[in-house]
Design a protein around this motif. Structure first.
Motif, PDB file in Angstrom:
ATOM      1  N   TRP B  42       0.869  -1.177   0.000  1.00 20.84           N
ATOM      2  CA  TRP B  42       0.000   0.000   0.000  1.00 20.84           C
ATOM      3  C   TRP B  42       0.903   1.222   0.000  1.00 20.84           C
ATOM      4  CZ3 TRP B  42      -4.875  -0.295  -1.178  1.00 20.84           C
ATOM      5  CH2 TRP B  42      -5.574  -1.470  -0.917  1.00 20.84           C
ATOM      6  N   VAL B  43       0.865   1.999  -1.034  1.00 20.52           N
ATOM      7  CA  VAL B  43       1.703   3.187  -1.132  1.00 20.52           C
ATOM      8  C   VAL B  43       0.882   4.396  -0.698  1.00 20.52           C
ATOM      9  CG1 VAL B  43       2.995   4.665  -2.705  1.00 20.52           C
ATOM     10  CG2 VAL B  43       3.022   2.185  -3.023  1.00 20.52           C
ATOM     11  N   SER B  44       1.436   5.191   0.181  1.00 17.31           N
ATOM     12  CA  SER B  44       0.717   6.378   0.639  1.00 17.31           C
ATOM     13  C   SER B  44       1.696   7.487   0.972  1.00 17.31           C
ATOM     14  CB  SER B  44      -0.112   6.046   1.888  1.00 17.31           C
ATOM     15  OG  SER B  44      -0.696   7.229   2.411  1.00 17.31           O
ATOM     16  N   GLU B  45       1.326   8.712   0.643  1.00 19.10           N
ATOM     17  CA  GLU B  45       2.113   9.838   1.151  1.00 19.10           C
ATOM     18  C   GLU B  45       1.318  10.557   2.240  1.00 19.10           C
ATOM     19  OE1 GLU B  45       1.189  13.365  -2.069  1.00 19.10           O
ATOM     20  OE2 GLU B  45       2.805  11.988  -2.532  1.00 19.10           O
ATOM     21  N   VAL B  46       0.182  10.002   2.609  1.00 18.20           N
ATOM     22  CA  VAL B  46      -0.652  10.608   3.657  1.00 18.20           C
ATOM     23  C   VAL B  46      -0.220  10.111   5.035  1.00 18.20           C
ATOM     24  CG1 VAL B  46      -2.992  10.859   4.566  1.00 18.20           C
ATOM     25  CG2 VAL B  46      -2.618  10.858   2.093  1.00 18.20           C
ATOM     26  N   SER B  47      -0.083   8.803   5.181  1.00 17.62           N
ATOM     27  CA  SER B  47       0.177   8.281   6.525  1.00 17.62           C
ATOM     28  C   SER B  47       0.785   6.891   6.478  1.00 17.62           C
ATOM     29  CB  SER B  47      -1.137   8.218   7.313  1.00 17.62           C
ATOM     30  OG  SER B  47      -1.996   7.269   6.714  1.00 17.62           O
ATOM     31  N   TYR B  48       1.326   6.473   7.610  1.00 19.02           N
ATOM     32  CA  TYR B  48       1.711   5.077   7.798  1.00 19.02           C
ATOM     33  C   TYR B  48       1.500   4.738   9.256  1.00 19.02           C
ATOM     34  CZ  TYR B  48       6.133   6.351  10.136  1.00 19.02           C
ATOM     35  OH  TYR B  48       7.062   6.830  11.013  1.00 19.02           O
ATOM     36  N   LYS B  49       1.606   3.472   9.566  1.00 22.63           N
ATOM     37  CA  LYS B  49       1.577   3.075  10.978  1.00 22.63           C
ATOM     38  C   LYS B  49       2.467   1.861  11.151  1.00 22.63           C
ATOM     39  CE  LYS B  49      -2.768   0.622  10.249  1.00 22.63           C
ATOM     40  NZ  LYS B  49      -4.176   0.520  10.618  1.00 22.63           N
ATOM     41  N   ARG B  53       3.062   3.205  16.488  1.00 23.66           N
ATOM     42  CA  ARG B  53       2.796   4.597  16.075  1.00 23.66           C
ATOM     43  C   ARG B  53       1.800   4.664  14.926  1.00 23.66           C
ATOM     44  NH1 ARG B  53       6.152   8.751  17.609  1.00 23.66           N
ATOM     45  NH2 ARG B  53       8.173   8.181  18.463  1.00 23.66           N
ATOM     46  N   ILE B  54       1.086   5.799  14.880  1.00 21.75           N
ATOM     47  CA  ILE B  54       0.310   6.161  13.694  1.00 21.75           C
ATOM     48  C   ILE B  54       0.834   7.532  13.285  1.00 21.75           C
ATOM     49  CG2 ILE B  54      -1.973   6.703  12.774  1.00 21.75           C
ATOM     50  CD1 ILE B  54      -2.789   4.922  15.437  1.00 21.75           C
ATOM     51  N   THR B  61       0.233  10.954  15.442  1.00 22.03           N
ATOM     52  CA  THR B  61      -1.094  11.531  15.722  1.00 22.03           C
ATOM     53  C   THR B  61      -1.340  11.719  17.221  1.00 22.03           C
ATOM     54  OG1 THR B  61      -2.110   9.327  15.634  1.00 22.03           O
ATOM     55  CG2 THR B  61      -2.144  10.620  13.613  1.00 22.03           C
ATOM     56  N   ILE B  78      -3.493  16.568   7.334  1.00 24.83           N
ATOM     57  CA  ILE B  78      -3.861  15.502   6.392  1.00 24.83           C
ATOM     58  C   ILE B  78      -3.883  16.022   4.954  1.00 24.83           C
ATOM     59  CG2 ILE B  78      -5.791  14.056   5.616  1.00 24.83           C
ATOM     60  CD1 ILE B  78      -6.528  13.667   8.582  1.00 24.83           C
TER      61      ILE B  78
END
Lengths: 298, 356
Positions: B42-49, B53-54, B61, B78
């Motif tokens: 899953w590629v995201s530039e918004v968030s990871y966990k 941690r989130i 967060t 966000i």
């Protein structure tokens, strides 16, 4: 221009005229103008009251930590829906709709708490006693204790315990926090005694407890939590729409995409020939008699 | 095509017109792509966990909330990857309060209808979000228009007033103009703009929207003024949100109140059963009641849809427009203006159906 409502309802929530929109008696614009926060407005909406400053802070905290949770069912569904490039609201609607019995089951946790507090009241038991009763009854019946365990955050959800601490710091802990603490105490003790692994409190267990103590009914708390997540899921969907590949199956991407054909692992019935229509009745009758198909019925 | 032994003997599947040999199609799934390409993530530039941690846009967060940031602040993180000024956060809070409730309009109505079916609250809240389109909750249509005209206007050296007049002349009756007869007596929209100005956050979108209001008041034959769509859209854009982000944020904000409508509906109105609702005969204006013909008489009664010439097609098409519910009177006239979303078109064009 027709400004009639779709249907008529007696409602205690709001009314809207050409002059103003009124929420529980307050002009919505005045709520904003006087410096109240969005969190304050949610207390007016669901509870018909202006909250204390610390209650509003608690709600703000809970929503703030719950908004974003990276790749959870909600974000994955928003991203999945976005791959078909519908209008954005469809992706957000899908994400909010993922909240059910397992993903963020806030209402279920609240109902569980209320049920056992009712028993404390009816049966003259202490909150500590019903906390133990809850853990024992759920565990004996092999039912998961709502609010405990998170499949990714195996050492306890990183948001969860700080919510408890914040609730205590703000002085907004009540019977729900006392019950939740008792549940956690007896839950951990029982699992330890049975030689089972540690399972920490999750964000529903702590967040929903806080929401209950600041006066939100189970469904109201669920609404706030689950819809809040939609805020970030819209961002995940937009990321896919603006910077990702539609459909999610391109073979020209350097990374295998989520809907690449190789992602399919099939574990169903073996490949078989479609029967001719002239054989159909005999074939179908045999299938019914043999009953092997029943193991595939879902 | 293949040999006789490869023939399927099934329907048209041995036709030479098919793009490949259906008798030789393989069974079995496609093997994993080992080595040639990176495995799926899953590629995201918004968030990871991770386990502990989130992290959204680089910020943990829980640490954000422990530092005393609020929900509006998190929305800036966000969507814009930045911590907002206190004034910006306050203004977003203001906008979200104003977006929270709108009486029994579409989102609340949808939520209540779903509630009647005895569902989870989340289904109803989710459904309410679907009410946001390019007329109701038309934030993306409004915002994209402002962006487009403003960019074009700048290239052509037009003043804001000139850009505004062009927008009004080309879109006066559009649902997403942001100026309408909806708020002639309610000052809430203008109060929002005044708040943005007081906080020092009014920028070019608010300025343009004010010019649009002036132009519309000059050009329109009926009294019009800034409405909530215009005030909210312009304010949010001056806060730096994209039209698409505004759409998502506003729809979610309203969905919380839609949840309250769900709850009240369940509390006050009985559930609705399958087949319970009647549709009054007097509301029906379709064909008169008629006998279903015997199946054996199908050939006598059936009408074929095929047309063989363009003239026949045109005639049939026009006749079908008169059949409500057929879809022939809907013209694809309005693009979804969202950046990079599907170009879905909606609208209607048969003049005789303007009052549907």
């Amino acid at each position: 221009m027709n400004r009639e409502p779709f249907f008529r309802r007696k409602t205690s929530l709001s009314y809207k005229t050409e002059e103003q929109t009124v929420l529980r008696g307050y002009n919505l614009s005045d709520i904003a103008e006087k410096g109240y926060s969005f969190s304050d407005a949610l207390f007016v909406l669901f509870q018909d009251r202006i909250p204390t400053e610390n209650e509003a802070k608690m709600l703000n905290y809970e929503m703030g930590v719950f908004i974003e949770h990276s790749m959870s069912p909600s974000a994955v569904s928003a991203t999945g829906v976005a791959m078909g490039r519908p209008n954005l609201p469809a992706t957000v609607a899908a994400s909010v709709s993922t909240f059910g019995g397992v993903h963020g089951p806030g209402a279920a946790h609240g109902y569980m708490m209320n049920k056992y507090l009712d028993r404390a009241y009816d049966e003259g038991k202490s909150i500590d006693e019903v906390g133990k009763l809850l853990v024992d009854e759920y565990t004996d019946n092999e039912q998961p204790v709502m609010g405990m365990g998170q499949p990714q955050h195996i050492d306890s959800d990183p948001r969860a315990y700080p919510i408890h601490l914040k609730q205590e710091e703000l002085g907004v802990g009540g019977v729900y926090l006392e019950l939740q603490r008792a549940v956690e105490k007896y839950f951990h003790a029982r699992r330890k005694k049975e030689g089972r692994s540690y399972v920490g409190v999750n964000v529903v267990g702590s967040g929903n407890t806080a929401l209950c103590d600041i006066g939100f009914a189970p469904n109201a708390a669920w609404c706030i939590g689950s819809v809040c997540r939609g805020f970030s899921c819209a961002a995940h969907a937009l990321f896919n729409m603006k910077k990702g590949r539609a459909w999610g199956a391109s073979r020209s991407e350097p990374m295998v995409q989520v809907l690449d054909l190789s992602m399919i692992k099939y574990i169903g019935p073996a490949d078989r020939k479609v029967p001719k229509q002239e054989e159909r009745q005999e074939y179908a009758m045999k299938q019914k008699e043999e009953g092997e198909y029943k193991k595939w019925v879902i | 095509m293949g040999d006789a032994k490869d023939k399927t003997g099934i329907g048209n599947l041995d036709s030479p017109d098919l793009p490949f040999d259906y008798g030789k199609r393989e069974y079995g799934t496609v093997p994993l792509d080992h080595g040639n390409r990176a495995p799926f993530q899953w590629v995201s530039e918004v968030s990871y966990k991770n386990v502990h941690r989130i992290v959204v846009r680089g910020y943990d967060t829980t640490e954000l909330m422990e530092e005393g940031y609020g929900v509006p602040d998190v929305l800036f993180v966000i969507y814009q990857s930045r911590i907002p000024l206190e004034e910006e956060s306050k203004l977003l809070d203001y906008v979200m309060i104003m977006a929270l409730e709108d009486g029994l309009s579409a989102p609340a109505a949808i939520s209540r209808i779903v509630a009647q079916s005895k569902t989870f609250l989340t289904q109803a809240a989710g459904a309410s979000i679907l009410a946001f389109g390019h007329a109701y909750g038309a934030y993306v249509a409004f915002g994209a228009r402002l962006k487009t005209y403003l960019e074009e206007g700048k290239k052509e050296g037009k003043s804001l007033a000139e850009v505004a007049e062009l927008i009004v002349r080309e879109n006066l009756d559009d649902e997403a103009l942001g100026v309408s007869e909806l708020m002639l007596k309610d000052p809430a929209a203008k109060r929002m703009i005044a708040r943005a100005e007081k906080l020092g956050l009014a920028g070019e979108y608010i300025a343009l929207t004010k010019e649009i209001t002036k132009a519309a008041q000059k050009i329109s034959s009926k009294p019009v003024d800034l409405d909530m769509l215009g005030a909210t859209g312009a304010t949010m854009m001056d806060l730096g949100f994209t039209p698409e982000a505004i759409w998502g944020i506003m729809a979610c904000t309203r969905a919380i109140a839609a949840g309250a409508h769900f709850i009240e509906e369940v509390e006050r109105v009985p559930y609705s059963r399958t087949g319970q609702m009647l549709t009054p005969r007097e509301d029906y204006d379709g064909p008169e009641d008629r006998e279903v013909p015997d199946l054996g008489d199908r050939a006598k009664n059936a009408k074929s849809a095929q047309t063989k010439t363009v003239d026949e097609w045109k005639k049939a098409f026009d006749e079908r427009k008169l059949v409500y519910g057929s879809g022939y009177s809907i013209m694809e006239e309005t693009e979804d203006p969202s950046e990079k979303t599907g170009i879905k078109k909606v609208g209607r064009y048969a003049p005789q159906h303007q009052n549907i």
